[in-house]
Write a protein that holds these residues in place. Structure first.
Motif, PDB file in Angstrom:
ATOM      1  N   ILE A  82       0.865  -1.202   0.000  1.00 63.96           N
ATOM      2  CA  ILE A  82       0.000   0.000   0.000  1.00 63.96           C
ATOM      3  C   ILE A  82       0.891   1.238   0.000  1.00 63.96           C
ATOM      4  N   PRO A  84       1.675   4.794   0.926  1.00 70.60           N
ATOM      5  CA  PRO A  84       1.161   5.834   1.831  1.00 70.60           C
ATOM      6  C   PRO A  84       1.229   7.238   1.236  1.00 70.60           C
ATOM      7  N   ARG A 131      -4.083   6.099   4.002  1.00 71.37           N
ATOM      8  CA  ARG A 131      -3.202   5.105   3.375  1.00 71.37           C
ATOM      9  C   ARG A 131      -2.079   4.695   4.313  1.00 71.37           C
ATOM     10  N   ASP A 134      -3.498   2.228   6.772  1.00 73.84           N
ATOM     11  CA  ASP A 134      -3.727   0.924   6.121  1.00 73.84           C
ATOM     12  C   ASP A 134      -2.391   0.208   5.878  1.00 73.84           C
TER      13      ASP A 134
END
Ligand SMILES: Cc1cc2nc3c(=O)[nH]c(=O)nc-3n(C[C@H](O)[C@H](O)[C@H](O)COP(=O)(O)OP(=O)(O)OC[C@H]3O[C@@H](n4cnc5c(N)ncnc54)[C@H](O)[C@@H]3O)c2cc1C
Length: 331
Positions: A82, A84, A131, A134
């Protein structure tokens, strides 16, 4: 060594990851959903706003965090898959009068420029909060941290003046150490005595404005943060209203009024979202990072107030190192 972390915001998750990377068996215990507190709500500016107004404690933690950010964010991206959206977009400070700001910047940043009464600091970075949380959650899971959510209030299990684990309505977990990372709620946790952390509400607006230049802007207590995809954040208020995380029309109007003075196109028709978060307020913005004053085995990593994202990697490293050294010394 088994360590329980209370709270799954940026601070709890980064602490858990740093402990896990040192070989600890780590559980994170969250009252609600992971990463939906202040860490989700913030602006993601990785720099203290007007650092020349803060003391060395705040600026040292921020500068230590800033030095680690690029590598830390890259690691999170790789471990989680992911992005960020860590980006160095620079910060323009409007109306930075007097010699104090330039003197501070000369000592602490690589480059800056004066443009009339404004200061441009090109090396200031930003990150996209949802983000980042996550990416942290996924990185923790990938590293083998056990994440437990929706538990209701979790508190240290205290026996004979020592924290020996954590307890909540439906269970408990024994551990060698407990780290309290409960953000704005850290002063509410039972059985640990007073922890001087209090909620400070901040309201934010998101607007769609793809034509804005990429650098962030700070002016007179307000800021504007352009994201990569044309979303622009406006922030923020500083309100002492207890644990009320609601939004108000007056704050939205005030933020929009400010933004329109900077960019006249930023009208109410551009607004796509309005929200609020509760910062973990602390005296002088000093985070509490270290051992609890009286309970053995209990550690604090909280009270980061306005700069929890900026400070997170430095505070996580510091507390994980201290906990592991203490355990090593006791063997
Ligand atoms: C509007 C706004 C703008 C901001 N902008 C910036 C910025 O630009 N740059 C920056 O560096 N920082 C910024 N901040 C500050 C930053 O967001 C915070 O300092 C940081 O997120 C604190 O992280 P945390 O993990 O301590 O708190 P949180 O993210 O709030 O996490 C705490 C967690 O603990 C949980 N919890 C609480 N009580 C318990 C309990 N009893 N048991 C179990 N779990 C519990 C909560 O549910 C929550 O998930 C901003 C904050 C706000 C609100």
């Amino acid at each position: 060594m088994r360590v329980a972390v209370i709270g799954a915001g940026v601070i709890g998750l980064s602490t858990a990851l740093a402990l896990r990377q040192r070989g600890c068996d780590v559980g994170v215990f969250e009252s609600g959903a992971a990463g939906r507190g202040s860490s989700w709500a913030g602006a993601g500016i990785l720099f203290p706003l007007l650092p020349w107004h803060y003391d060395a404690v705040v600026n040292d933690w921020c500068l230590r965090g800033i030095r680690l950010q690029a590598g830390w964010q890259q690691g999170l991206h790789e471990w989680s898959g992911i992005d960020p959206e860590y980006r160095v977009t620079g910060l323009r400070v409007i109306g930075a009068y007097g010699s104090g700001p330039a003197a501070w910047l000369r000592r602490h940043v690589q480059t800056f420029e004066r443009d009339g009464a404004d200061l441009l600091i090109p090396e200031v970075a930003q990150v996209r909060n949802p983000r980042l949380v996550d990416a942290l959650i996924s990185s923790c899971r990938a590293a083998g941290v056990a994440l437990h959510g929706a538990l209701g209030s979790v508190a240290p299990l205290v026996q004979a003046d020592a924290a020996t684990g954590v307890t909540w309505a439906a269970g408990h977990w024994q551990s060698d150490a407990v780290v309290m990372c409960a953000g704005a709620w850290s002063g509410q946790i039972e059985g640990v005595g007073p922890v001087p952390v209090f909620p400070v509400r901040g309201q934010m607006l998101a607007l769609r404005a793809p034509e804005l230049p990429p650098s962030m802007v700070y002016d007179d207590g307000r800021y504007l943060v352009p994201r990569r995809d044309g979303v622009v954040l406006l922030g923020s208020t500083l309100e002492q209203v207890g644990f009320d995380a609601g939004t108000t029309a007056s704050a939205a109007a005030e933020l929009l009024g400010w933004a329109q003075r900077i960019h006249p196109a930023l009208g109410p028709d551009r607004v796509i979202r309005h929200w609020a978060g509760l910062r973990p307020g602390s005296r002088l913005n000093h985070p509490l990072v270290g051992r609890h004053a009286t309970l053995a085995g209990l550690w604090l990593n909280t009270g980061h107030f306005r700069y929890g994202l900026t400070m997170a990697p430095a505070c996580a490293e510091a507390i994980a190192e201290s906990i592991c050294q203490t355990a090593g010394a006791g063997r």
